[in-house]
Scaffold this motif. Sequence first.
Motif, mmCIF file in Angstrom:
data_model
loop_
_atom_site.group_PDB
_atom_site.id
_atom_site.type_symbol
_atom_site.label_atom_id
_atom_site.label_comp_id
_atom_site.label_asym_id
_atom_site.label_seq_id
_atom_site.Cartn_x
_atom_site.Cartn_y
_atom_site.Cartn_z
ATOM 1 N N SER A 191 -11.534 -0.426 -12.191
ATOM 2 C CA SER A 191 -12.029 -0.494 -11.361
ATOM 3 C C SER A 191 -10.868 0.018 -10.363
ATOM 4 C CB SER A 191 -11.800 -1.779 -9.985
ATOM 5 O OG SER A 191 -10.879 -2.597 -10.346
ATOM 6 N N ILE A 192 -11.450 0.644 -9.090
ATOM 7 C CA ILE A 192 -9.904 2.016 -8.020
ATOM 8 C C ILE A 192 -10.226 0.607 -6.884
ATOM 9 C CG2 ILE A 192 -9.401 3.673 -7.444
ATOM 10 C CD1 ILE A 192 -11.124 5.032 -9.248
ATOM 11 N N THR A 193 -8.757 0.597 -6.089
ATOM 12 C CA THR A 193 -8.663 -0.302 -5.426
ATOM 13 C C THR A 193 -8.041 0.599 -4.223
ATOM 14 O OG1 THR A 193 -9.139 -2.433 -5.631
ATOM 15 C CG2 THR A 193 -6.997 -2.340 -3.885
ATOM 16 N N THR A 194 -7.783 0.759 -2.767
ATOM 17 C CA THR A 194 -7.183 2.459 -2.350
ATOM 18 C C THR A 194 -6.665 1.245 -1.099
ATOM 19 O OG1 THR A 194 -8.905 3.742 -3.257
ATOM 20 C CG2 THR A 194 -7.653 4.029 -1.057
ATOM 21 N N LEU A 195 -5.693 1.975 -1.030
ATOM 22 C CA LEU A 195 -4.750 1.048 0.357
ATOM 23 C C LEU A 195 -3.527 2.494 0.430
ATOM 24 C CD1 LEU A 195 -2.614 -0.982 -2.586
ATOM 25 C CD2 LEU A 195 -4.745 -1.913 -1.134
ATOM 26 N N ARG A 196 -4.041 2.494 2.721
ATOM 27 C CA ARG A 196 -3.387 3.203 3.333
ATOM 28 C C ARG A 196 -2.460 2.718 4.056
ATOM 29 N NH1 ARG A 196 -9.035 5.910 2.479
ATOM 30 N NH2 ARG A 196 -8.905 7.312 0.999
ATOM 31 N N GLU A 197 -1.877 3.849 3.882
ATOM 32 C CA GLU A 197 -0.450 3.849 5.261
ATOM 33 C C GLU A 197 -0.967 4.725 6.298
ATOM 34 O OE1 GLU A 197 3.590 2.592 6.714
ATOM 35 O OE2 GLU A 197 3.657 3.178 4.640
ATOM 36 N N ASP A 198 -1.401 4.630 7.276
ATOM 37 C CA ASP A 198 -1.241 6.018 8.187
ATOM 38 C C ASP A 198 -0.197 6.301 9.177
ATOM 39 O OD1 ASP A 198 -0.519 5.368 11.388
ATOM 40 O OD2 ASP A 198 -1.896 3.252 10.656
ATOM 41 N N ASP A 199 0.509 7.389 8.879
ATOM 42 C CA ASP A 199 1.650 7.957 9.717
ATOM 43 C C ASP A 199 2.108 8.080 11.313
ATOM 44 O OD1 ASP A 199 2.724 9.216 7.541
ATOM 45 O OD2 ASP A 199 1.409 10.983 7.531
ATOM 46 N N TYR A 200 1.231 6.922 12.029
ATOM 47 C CA TYR A 200 1.861 7.181 13.571
ATOM 48 C C TYR A 200 2.274 5.544 13.903
ATOM 49 C CZ TYR A 200 0.848 7.023 18.638
ATOM 50 O OH TYR A 200 0.943 7.512 19.570
ATOM 51 N N PHE A 201 1.191 4.296 12.928
ATOM 52 C CA PHE A 201 1.362 2.716 13.609
ATOM 53 C C PHE A 201 1.710 2.218 12.371
ATOM 54 C CE2 PHE A 201 -2.659 4.098 16.114
ATOM 55 C CZ PHE A 201 -2.369 3.417 17.505
ATOM 56 N N HIS A 202 1.616 3.331 11.209
ATOM 57 C CA HIS A 202 2.516 2.768 9.385
ATOM 58 C C HIS A 202 1.620 1.295 9.531
ATOM 59 C CE1 HIS A 202 5.343 6.393 9.496
ATOM 60 N NE2 HIS A 202 5.696 5.589 10.967
ATOM 61 N N ASN A 203 0.188 1.091 10.308
ATOM 62 C CA ASN A 203 -0.691 -0.560 9.550
ATOM 63 C C ASN A 203 -0.980 0.572 8.266
ATOM 64 O OD1 ASN A 203 -0.754 -1.388 11.897
ATOM 65 N ND2 ASN A 203 -2.724 0.068 13.056
ATOM 66 N N ARG A 204 -0.982 -0.749 7.425
ATOM 67 C CA ARG A 204 -1.313 -0.711 5.531
ATOM 68 C C ARG A 204 -2.616 -1.108 5.450
ATOM 69 N NH1 ARG A 204 4.122 -2.295 1.861
ATOM 70 N NH2 ARG A 204 5.261 -0.412 2.937
ATOM 71 N N THR A 205 -3.505 -0.729 5.404
ATOM 72 C CA THR A 205 -5.118 -0.956 4.827
ATOM 73 C C THR A 205 -5.320 -0.975 3.614
ATOM 74 O OG1 THR A 205 -6.095 1.195 5.518
ATOM 75 C CG2 THR A 205 -6.016 0.025 7.023
#
Length: 213
Positions: free
Chosen positions: A183-197
Amino acid sequence: MRTIYAVTHPEATHHVERVVGGWHDSRLTPAGLSAAVSIARALRARIPVGADVELFSSDLQRTRQTAEKVAELFGVKPVLDRRLREKSYGEAGGRPQEWLDRRFIPPPAVGERLEHDEGVAGAETKAALARRVYAAMGEILQRPCEHQIIVTHGGSLTCVVTSWIKMPINAIGYASFRVPPGSITTLREDDYFHNRTVASLGDTRHLDPPAAH
């Protein structure tokens, strides 16, 4: 934007032989090798050509073989890290699964779960597994790369995710992110809020056979 693709290795020999994995150094089966190619192609389709990519992998054969297929498409060399290994099952590693099942002591519903002794000599506790995966993730996340691929194991994936969302180790006693092999689990952090999803968990659509026409 930082994106991490956490890959769990596909079918390995310990799956079909019904033996305990852990640090037992099993290899990918022919089906697993084919799935590793599909994983690599799926990642190639998601990551823009020309983007900086880093590839990290557990040093066990089954993850290393998976990472090698990814490396072929991206032209990068995998960084092997033993801290990304599966949980060690001590003397149970490589033995029949039913041997472990007869001896295994599950964690209590309440009480000490992180340092719980499962009744198998040499087996890691969940705390020990978490400490080493968190240490590896801490170093990976210090690197300023927009796309990072981490090839690991089903059991270790929980600690990859809890580390990503900054859940303290002392709070993960009940955490479990169960995902299928390959499987592939995708994790993202945005450059504005620096929230991690956690953008997706345990995606296996790339393993589905093409629809008949």
